[in-house]
Design an enzyme around this catalytic site. Structure first.
Site, PDB file in Angstrom:
ATOM      1  CE1 TYR A 212      -3.645  -2.501   0.354  1.00 14.55           C
ATOM      2  CE2 TYR A 212      -2.550  -3.223   2.360  1.00 14.55           C
ATOM      3  CZ  TYR A 212      -3.508  -3.410   1.379  1.00 14.55           C
ATOM      4  OH  TYR A 212      -4.320  -4.501   1.434  1.00 14.55           O
ATOM      5  N   GLY A 272      -8.818  -6.290  -1.629  1.00 12.52           N
ATOM      6  CA  GLY A 272      -8.761  -4.870  -1.948  1.00 12.52           C
ATOM      7  C   GLY A 272      -9.433  -4.565  -3.276  1.00 12.52           C
TER       8      GLY A 272
END
Length: 306
Positions: A212, A272
Protein backbone atom coordinates in the site's frame (compact mmCIF):
# COMPACT_ATOMS: atom_id res chain seq x y z
CA UNK A 1 -29.00 -0.42 -13.87
CA UNK A 2 -32.52 -0.44 -12.42
CA UNK A 3 -32.18 -4.21 -12.05
CA UNK A 4 -29.95 -3.67 -9.00
CA UNK A 5 -32.29 -1.29 -7.21
CA UNK A 6 -30.86 0.71 -4.33
CA UNK A 7 -27.38 -0.50 -3.32
CA UNK A 8 -25.63 0.11 0.01
CA UNK A 9 -21.83 -0.01 -0.21
CA UNK A 10 -20.45 -1.05 3.18
CA UNK A 11 -16.90 0.10 3.85
CA UNK A 12 -14.69 1.50 6.59
CA UNK A 13 -15.67 -0.51 9.66
CA UNK A 14 -13.70 -1.07 12.84
CA UNK A 15 -10.97 -3.54 11.85
CA UNK A 16 -7.24 -2.93 11.61
CA UNK A 17 -7.78 -2.72 7.84
CA UNK A 18 -10.13 0.27 8.05
CA UNK A 19 -7.91 2.60 5.99
CA UNK A 20 -7.65 0.10 3.13
CA UNK A 21 -11.40 -0.54 3.28
CA UNK A 22 -12.13 3.18 3.01
CA UNK A 23 -10.11 3.37 -0.20
CA UNK A 24 -11.67 0.21 -1.64
CA UNK A 25 -15.18 1.30 -0.76
CA UNK A 26 -14.85 4.75 -2.27
CA UNK A 27 -13.57 3.23 -5.53
CA UNK A 28 -16.47 0.75 -5.67
CA UNK A 29 -19.04 3.42 -4.80
CA UNK A 30 -17.73 5.77 -7.50
CA UNK A 31 -17.72 2.99 -10.12
CA UNK A 32 -21.31 2.02 -9.30
CA UNK A 33 -22.58 5.59 -9.36
CA UNK A 34 -20.78 6.33 -12.62
CA UNK A 35 -22.44 3.21 -14.09
CA UNK A 36 -25.86 4.58 -13.17
CA UNK A 37 -26.49 2.45 -10.07
CA UNK A 38 -28.39 4.08 -7.20
CA UNK A 39 -25.60 3.41 -4.68
CA UNK A 40 -24.84 5.06 -1.35
CA UNK A 41 -22.10 4.77 1.29
CA UNK A 42 -22.56 3.12 4.67
CA UNK A 43 -19.83 2.91 7.35
CA UNK A 44 -20.72 0.53 10.22
CA UNK A 45 -18.26 2.29 12.51
CA UNK A 46 -20.20 5.54 12.23
CA UNK A 47 -23.74 4.27 11.63
CA UNK A 48 -25.81 1.58 13.41
CA UNK A 49 -27.30 -1.19 11.30
CA UNK A 50 -30.75 0.19 12.15
CA UNK A 51 -29.91 3.10 9.83
CA UNK A 52 -29.04 0.64 7.08
CA UNK A 53 -32.42 -1.05 7.44
CA UNK A 54 -34.15 2.34 7.47
CA UNK A 55 -32.47 3.29 4.18
CA UNK A 56 -34.14 0.24 2.55
CA UNK A 57 -31.40 -1.04 0.24
CA UNK A 58 -32.24 -3.80 -2.22
CA UNK A 59 -28.67 -5.13 -2.15
CA UNK A 60 -25.52 -4.66 -0.11
CA UNK A 61 -22.01 -4.53 -1.62
CA UNK A 62 -19.57 -5.53 1.15
CA UNK A 63 -16.16 -3.86 0.92
CA UNK A 64 -15.28 -4.29 4.60
CA UNK A 65 -11.85 -5.89 5.07
CA UNK A 66 -10.93 -7.88 8.15
CA UNK A 67 -12.88 -8.45 11.36
CA UNK A 68 -16.49 -7.38 11.47
CA UNK A 69 -16.87 -7.41 7.71
CA UNK A 70 -14.94 -10.32 6.21
CA UNK A 71 -15.30 -12.88 9.02
CA UNK A 72 -18.95 -13.85 8.68
CA UNK A 73 -20.34 -11.56 11.38
CA UNK A 74 -21.65 -8.89 9.00
CA UNK A 75 -22.79 -11.57 6.59
CA UNK A 76 -24.82 -13.18 9.39
CA UNK A 77 -26.36 -9.86 10.40
CA UNK A 78 -27.38 -9.04 6.83
CA UNK A 79 -28.81 -12.52 6.38
CA UNK A 80 -30.98 -12.15 9.49
CA UNK A 81 -32.10 -8.74 8.23
CA UNK A 82 -33.07 -10.27 4.90
CA UNK A 83 -30.65 -8.10 2.89
CA UNK A 84 -28.91 -9.80 -0.07
CA UNK A 85 -25.15 -9.16 -0.09
CA UNK A 86 -22.10 -9.73 -2.26
CA UNK A 87 -19.46 -12.40 -1.84
CA UNK A 88 -19.07 -15.41 0.42
CA UNK A 89 -21.77 -16.39 2.89
CA UNK A 90 -21.38 -16.83 6.65
CA UNK A 91 -19.44 -20.10 6.75
CA UNK A 92 -17.14 -19.35 3.83
CA UNK A 93 -16.34 -15.90 5.21
CA UNK A 94 -15.61 -17.21 8.72
CA UNK A 95 -13.43 -20.09 7.59
CA UNK A 96 -11.42 -18.09 5.07
CA UNK A 97 -10.68 -15.45 7.72
CA UNK A 98 -9.21 -18.06 10.08
CA UNK A 99 -5.78 -18.97 8.70
CA UNK A 100 -5.31 -21.84 11.16
CA UNK A 101 -8.53 -23.65 10.25
CA UNK A 102 -7.82 -23.01 6.58
CA UNK A 103 -4.50 -24.82 6.98
CA UNK A 104 -6.28 -27.81 8.53
CA UNK A 105 -8.77 -27.85 5.66
CA UNK A 106 -6.03 -27.61 3.05
CA UNK A 107 -4.20 -30.54 4.65
CA UNK A 108 -7.39 -32.61 4.79
CA UNK A 109 -8.08 -31.92 1.10
CA UNK A 110 -4.49 -32.65 0.03
CA UNK A 111 -3.85 -29.04 -1.02
CA UNK A 112 -0.17 -28.17 -0.65
CA UNK A 113 0.51 -25.61 2.09
CA UNK A 114 3.58 -24.82 4.19
CA UNK A 115 4.21 -26.79 7.39
CA UNK A 116 3.11 -24.84 10.49
CA UNK A 117 2.57 -24.70 14.22
CA UNK A 118 -0.01 -22.74 16.27
CA UNK A 119 0.94 -20.76 19.39
CA UNK A 120 -1.10 -18.92 22.00
CA UNK A 121 1.76 -17.44 24.00
CA UNK A 122 5.36 -16.33 23.49
CA UNK A 123 7.42 -19.54 23.66
CA UNK A 124 10.39 -19.77 26.01
CA UNK A 125 12.30 -22.51 24.15
CA UNK A 126 12.08 -21.73 20.45
CA UNK A 127 15.25 -23.33 19.10
CA UNK A 128 13.49 -26.66 18.56
CA UNK A 129 10.48 -24.98 16.96
CA UNK A 130 12.69 -23.09 14.52
CA UNK A 131 14.58 -26.28 13.66
CA UNK A 132 11.33 -28.20 13.05
CA UNK A 133 10.23 -25.53 10.58
CA UNK A 134 13.50 -25.21 8.69
CA UNK A 135 15.20 -22.41 10.65
CA UNK A 136 13.22 -19.54 9.14
CA UNK A 137 9.53 -18.83 9.63
CA UNK A 138 6.69 -16.45 8.88
CA UNK A 139 4.61 -15.45 11.91
CA UNK A 140 0.99 -14.32 11.41
CA UNK A 141 -2.06 -13.51 13.52
CA UNK A 142 -4.64 -16.18 12.69
CA UNK A 143 -7.39 -13.75 11.67
CA UNK A 144 -5.92 -10.57 10.20
CA UNK A 145 -5.36 -9.47 6.62
CA UNK A 146 -3.25 -6.98 4.64
CA UNK A 147 -0.12 -8.51 6.24
CA UNK A 148 -0.99 -6.77 9.53
CA UNK A 149 0.98 -8.21 12.46
CA UNK A 150 3.11 -10.41 10.20
CA UNK A 151 6.88 -10.83 10.68
CA UNK A 152 9.71 -13.02 9.45
CA UNK A 153 11.94 -14.68 12.05
CA UNK A 154 15.14 -16.70 11.81
CA UNK A 155 16.49 -16.38 15.37
CA UNK A 156 15.06 -17.19 18.80
CA UNK A 157 14.86 -13.51 19.75
CA UNK A 158 13.20 -12.58 16.44
CA UNK A 159 10.65 -15.39 16.80
CA UNK A 160 9.73 -14.33 20.33
CA UNK A 161 9.34 -10.73 19.22
CA UNK A 162 7.29 -11.75 16.16
CA UNK A 163 4.92 -13.91 18.23
CA UNK A 164 4.50 -11.09 20.77
CA UNK A 165 3.62 -8.69 17.94
CA UNK A 166 1.12 -11.13 16.39
CA UNK A 167 -0.52 -11.70 19.80
CA UNK A 168 -1.43 -8.01 19.84
CA UNK A 169 -3.96 -8.81 17.12
CA UNK A 170 -5.11 -12.36 17.85
CA UNK A 171 -5.07 -15.08 20.50
CA UNK A 172 -3.95 -17.67 17.92
CA UNK A 173 -0.65 -17.19 16.11
CA UNK A 174 0.36 -19.13 13.02
CA UNK A 175 4.08 -19.95 12.73
CA UNK A 176 4.72 -21.13 9.19
CA UNK A 177 7.76 -22.59 7.44
CA UNK A 178 9.35 -19.91 5.26
CA UNK A 179 9.06 -20.67 1.55
CA UNK A 180 11.75 -19.00 -0.52
CA UNK A 181 10.46 -18.24 -3.97
CA UNK A 182 7.96 -16.23 -5.98
CA UNK A 183 4.73 -14.69 -4.69
CA UNK A 184 1.60 -15.28 -6.78
CA UNK A 185 -2.07 -14.47 -6.42
CA UNK A 186 -5.14 -15.75 -8.26
CA UNK A 187 -8.47 -13.92 -8.38
CA UNK A 188 -11.79 -15.74 -8.66
CA UNK A 189 -14.92 -14.15 -10.13
CA UNK A 190 -18.02 -16.33 -10.03
CA UNK A 191 -16.80 -19.63 -11.43
CA UNK A 192 -14.07 -17.97 -13.50
CA UNK A 193 -10.44 -18.12 -12.40
CA UNK A 194 -8.69 -14.97 -13.63
CA UNK A 195 -5.09 -14.58 -14.89
CA UNK A 196 -2.35 -15.11 -12.30
CA UNK A 197 -0.40 -12.14 -10.93
CA UNK A 198 3.19 -12.30 -9.70
CA UNK A 199 4.26 -9.69 -7.15
CA UNK A 200 7.95 -8.76 -6.93
CA UNK A 201 9.20 -6.57 -4.10
CA UNK A 202 12.63 -5.68 -2.69
CA UNK A 203 11.12 -6.18 0.78
CA UNK A 204 11.70 -9.50 2.56
CA UNK A 205 8.07 -10.35 1.71
CA UNK A 206 4.92 -8.72 0.28
CA UNK A 207 4.17 -6.80 3.49
CA UNK A 208 1.76 -3.94 4.26
CA UNK A 209 4.23 -1.32 3.04
CA UNK A 210 4.90 -3.21 -0.19
CA UNK A 211 1.15 -3.52 -0.77
CA UNK A 212 0.00 0.00 0.00
CA UNK A 213 2.86 2.45 0.54
CA UNK A 214 5.89 1.56 -1.60
CA UNK A 215 6.28 2.32 -5.28
CA UNK A 216 8.97 -0.34 -5.76
CA UNK A 217 6.61 -3.34 -6.03
CA UNK A 218 6.41 -4.84 -9.52
CA UNK A 219 3.29 -6.63 -10.74
CA UNK A 220 3.37 -9.07 -13.64
CA UNK A 221 0.04 -10.14 -15.09
CA UNK A 222 -0.27 -12.70 -16.52
CA UNK A 223 2.56 -14.14 -14.40
CA UNK A 224 5.54 -15.32 -16.48
CA UNK A 225 5.14 -19.05 -15.84
CA UNK A 226 4.52 -21.83 -18.36
CA UNK A 227 1.09 -23.01 -19.44
CA UNK A 228 1.14 -26.27 -17.47
CA UNK A 229 2.08 -24.53 -14.22
CA UNK A 230 -0.45 -21.76 -14.87
CA UNK A 231 -3.23 -24.33 -15.20
CA UNK A 232 -2.04 -26.17 -12.10
CA UNK A 233 -1.97 -23.02 -9.96
CA UNK A 234 -5.39 -21.92 -11.20
CA UNK A 235 -6.83 -25.37 -10.41
CA UNK A 236 -5.30 -25.23 -6.92
CA UNK A 237 -6.79 -21.76 -6.44
CA UNK A 238 -10.26 -23.04 -7.27
CA UNK A 239 -9.81 -26.07 -4.99
CA UNK A 240 -8.69 -23.88 -2.07
CA UNK A 241 -11.46 -21.33 -2.71
CA UNK A 242 -14.20 -23.95 -2.72
CA UNK A 243 -12.65 -25.99 0.14
CA UNK A 244 -13.28 -23.16 2.60
CA UNK A 245 -16.78 -22.57 1.24
CA UNK A 246 -15.96 -19.24 -0.42
CA UNK A 247 -18.20 -18.03 -3.24
CA UNK A 248 -18.93 -15.06 -5.50
CA UNK A 249 -15.51 -13.53 -5.76
CA UNK A 250 -12.19 -13.46 -3.94
CA UNK A 251 -8.49 -14.13 -4.17
CA UNK A 252 -6.12 -17.00 -3.33
CA UNK A 253 -2.48 -16.27 -2.45
CA UNK A 254 0.43 -18.60 -3.22
CA UNK A 255 4.16 -19.09 -2.83
CA UNK A 256 6.01 -20.80 -5.66
CA UNK A 257 9.16 -22.39 -4.25
CA UNK A 258 12.54 -22.59 -5.97
CA UNK A 259 11.67 -26.02 -7.38
CA UNK A 260 8.52 -24.60 -8.97
CA UNK A 261 6.10 -26.18 -6.48
CA UNK A 262 3.06 -24.03 -5.54
CA UNK A 263 1.87 -23.73 -1.93
CA UNK A 264 -1.43 -22.12 -0.94
CA UNK A 265 -1.08 -19.38 1.68
CA UNK A 266 -4.62 -18.14 2.25
CA UNK A 267 -8.01 -17.26 0.78
CA UNK A 268 -9.33 -13.67 0.82
CA UNK A 269 -13.09 -13.25 0.52
CA UNK A 270 -13.18 -9.42 0.39
CA UNK A 271 -9.89 -8.44 -1.30
CA UNK A 272 -8.76 -4.87 -1.95
CA UNK A 273 -10.84 -3.06 -4.56
CA UNK A 274 -9.04 0.16 -5.37
CA UNK A 275 -8.36 0.65 -9.06
CA UNK A 276 -4.76 -0.43 -8.39
CA UNK A 277 -5.61 -3.54 -6.35
CA UNK A 278 -4.85 -7.10 -7.42
CA UNK A 279 -8.33 -8.34 -8.33
CA UNK A 280 -9.02 -5.36 -10.65
CA UNK A 281 -5.57 -5.92 -12.17
CA UNK A 282 -6.39 -9.56 -12.94
CA UNK A 283 -9.83 -8.57 -14.24
CA UNK A 284 -8.24 -6.05 -16.58
CA UNK A 285 -5.97 -8.78 -17.98
CA UNK A 286 -9.15 -10.81 -18.59
CA UNK A 287 -10.70 -7.89 -20.51
CA UNK A 288 -12.86 -6.40 -17.76
CA UNK A 289 -12.78 -2.73 -16.78
CA UNK A 290 -13.03 -1.80 -13.10
CA UNK A 291 -16.68 -0.84 -13.53
CA UNK A 292 -17.48 -4.10 -15.32
CA UNK A 293 -15.79 -6.04 -12.52
CA UNK A 294 -17.79 -4.22 -9.85
CA UNK A 295 -21.06 -4.81 -11.71
CA UNK A 296 -20.29 -8.51 -12.13
CA UNK A 297 -19.64 -8.86 -8.39
CA UNK A 298 -22.88 -7.01 -7.67
CA UNK A 299 -24.83 -9.15 -10.14
CA UNK A 300 -24.00 -12.25 -8.09
CA UNK A 301 -25.60 -10.81 -4.94
CA UNK A 302 -27.56 -13.37 -3.00
CA UNK A 303 -26.30 -16.32 -5.06
CA UNK A 304 -24.61 -19.36 -3.57
CA UNK A 305 -25.16 -21.37 -0.39
CA UNK A 306 -26.19 -19.60 2.78
Amino acid sequence: MNQFGRVAVLFGGTSAERDVSLRSGKAVLTALQQSGVDAFAFDPKLQPLAELVASKPDRVFIVLHGRGGEDGSMQGALQLLGLPYTGSKVLGSALAMDKVRCKWLFRARGIATADFRVLRSVPEATTALLAELGGKVMVKPASEGSSIGMSMADTVAALQAAVAEALRFDQDVLVERWIQGRELTVAVLGEQVLPIIEMRTPHSFYDYQAKYQADTTEYLCPAPIDVALTERVQQLAWQAFTAVGASGWGRVDFMLDQQGEPYVLEVNTVPGMTEKSLVPMAAKAAGLSFSELVLQVLAQTGQGDQ
